[in-house]
Design an enzyme around this catalytic site. Structure first.
Site, PDB file in Angstrom:
ATOM      1  N   HIS A  24      -0.315  26.585  12.348  1.00  0.00           N
ATOM      2  CA  HIS A  24      -0.338  26.660  13.820  1.00  0.00           C
ATOM      3  C   HIS A  24      -0.728  25.283  14.360  1.00  0.00           C
ATOM      4  CE1 HIS A  24      -1.834  29.063  17.618  1.00  0.00           C
ATOM      5  NE2 HIS A  24      -1.264  27.909  17.943  1.00  0.00           N
ATOM      6  N   GLU A 207      -4.794  35.446  22.675  1.00  0.00           N
ATOM      7  CA  GLU A 207      -5.591  34.210  22.825  1.00  0.00           C
ATOM      8  C   GLU A 207      -6.399  34.392  24.103  1.00  0.00           C
ATOM      9  OE1 GLU A 207      -3.306  30.666  23.777  1.00  0.00           O
ATOM     10  OE2 GLU A 207      -4.969  29.323  23.260  1.00  0.00           O
ATOM     11  N   ASP A 285      -3.987  23.782  16.186  1.00  0.00           N
ATOM     12  CA  ASP A 285      -3.333  24.061  17.474  1.00  0.00           C
ATOM     13  C   ASP A 285      -2.819  22.776  18.138  1.00  0.00           C
ATOM     14  OD1 ASP A 285      -2.323  25.786  19.381  1.00  0.00           O
ATOM     15  OD2 ASP A 285      -4.233  26.276  20.302  1.00  0.00           O
TER      16      ASP A 285
END
Ligand code: HPA
Ligand code: ZN
Length: 349
Positions: A24, A207, A285
């Site tokens: 990710h 999220e 991320d």
């Protein structure tokens, strides 16, 4: 393996040295301020910031949207194939130095095509860097095309159409951008089409959004992994399902703190997710914006959470390989390397 034999003070080095995968990472989120200024100069783009310090000072986010506004603005310096190559090459070198052996990398084509940058410019630059990474660094990497969920499903279909001639250059699709108010079911049709095409499927869910978004990502989009997913703990039945069906979560602790999903790292639920049997992985991320690449996510999280030790380090790295979209025999090879690494760490003492 006797994980208890590992001293706590040895953990940071083990976390950094152990082989691992990153699943990710948004390539546009690895765009460092230094490269933003260098590309702005190269492409004669006027930035609303005079200095790198001034730009960095703007990285004070209150939620996901406050980050996305700056993240999309930063990406405007990416214009030529070379720029996308330089961006991805910088990440891959970093990944190599952090003992990442495999990366599945998101890219947001709509952020670029909306500015008039051809799809092929984006994907050819990224793909060339990935091929160099394979040849020169021995690093395995592949691309996941992300649809922007604040745009329409028709827009997603349009970018998928543009991507078709480059089908061999990406392995799957994801769903990112503003989560609240843009539920997974908005993209049911385009994900069904991608599924028919044999693409691998993932989506950001839970999220900022609720556990319900995780459910619909699984039920409606039929994704194989959930990106973030940290709000699953609000729904015990969903947790039981994630455990039973071994659905991996790609968790990003530094991101979660920067975007105020959790007030601090000690308040993060990664320890609870792992203890509950969820196949969680750690990821960065948008490392240029959130204060650290993958190893910093590992070391800061382990430092903040006393329940995380050598056993959890091993588990997270193992999960990262198991959750990846490569052939089983390749996963097995990486897990053998990981086992050997940990055998050494736990036998020395
Ligand atoms: N969430 C949603 N969209 C994103 C993110 C994220 O954390 N990072 C880049 N695009
Ligand atoms: Zn993300």
């Amino acid at each position: 393996m006797n994980f208890d034999s590992v001293a706590r003070e040895d953990l940071p080095e083990i976390l950094c040295r152990m082989p691992k995968a990153e699943l990710h990472i948004h390539i546009e989120g690895s765009l460092e301020p230094e490269l933003i200024f260098a590309l702005a100069a190269r492409n004669r783009v006027q930035l609303p910031y005079q200095t790198i310090q001034e730009l960095r000072a703007a990285y004070a986010f209150t939620d996901l949207q406050s980050f996305l506004d700056i993240y999309y603005a930063g990406a405007s310096v990416l214009q030529k194939e070379e720029d996308f190559y330089d961006l991805a090459w910088a990440y891959l070198q970093r990944a190599k130095a952090e003992n990442i052996v495999h990366a599945e990398i998101f890219f947001d084509p709509q952020t670029h095509t909306a500015r008039g940058i051809p799809f092929e410019t984006v994907i050819n630059g990224l793909d060339r860097a990935i091929r160099c990474g394979r040849e020169e660094l021995g690093l395995s990497a592949s691309l996941l095309l992300c649809f922007l969920r604040h745009l329409s499903e028709d827009d997603a279909f349009a970018v998928l159409e543009e991507a078709l001639p480059f089908r061999d250059k990406f392995i799957g699709v994801g769903l990112d951008s503003s989560e609240r108010g843009n539920p997974p079911e908005k993209f049911a049709g385009v994900f069904a089409r991608c599924r028919e095409m044999g693409l691998r499927l993932v989506a950001h869910a839970g999220e900022e959004g609720s556990a319900e978004y995780i459910r619909s990502a699984l039920d409606v989009l039929k994704v194989e992994r959930i990106d973030h997913g940290v709000h699953c703990l609000d729904d015990p039945q969903l947790v039981a399902r994630l455990v039973q069906q071994r659905i991996p979560l790609t968790v990003c602790p530094l991101s979660n703190v920067k975007l105020c999903v959790f007030p601090s790292l000690p308040a993060h639920n990664i320890g609870t997710l792992l203890a509950g049997g969820i196949a969680a992985t750690l990821n960065s991320d948008d490392p240029a914006y959130f204060g650290g690449y993958l190893n910093r996510n590992y070391t800061a999280t382990f430092e903040a959470l006393p329940e995380l030790g050598a056993k959890e380090a091993y588990q997270l790295a193992r999960n990262s390989f198991q959750a990846s979209f490569v052939e089983e025999s390749i996963k097995d090879g990486w897990i053998r390397e990981l086992d050997e690494f940990f055998e050494e760490q736990t036998h020395i003492r």
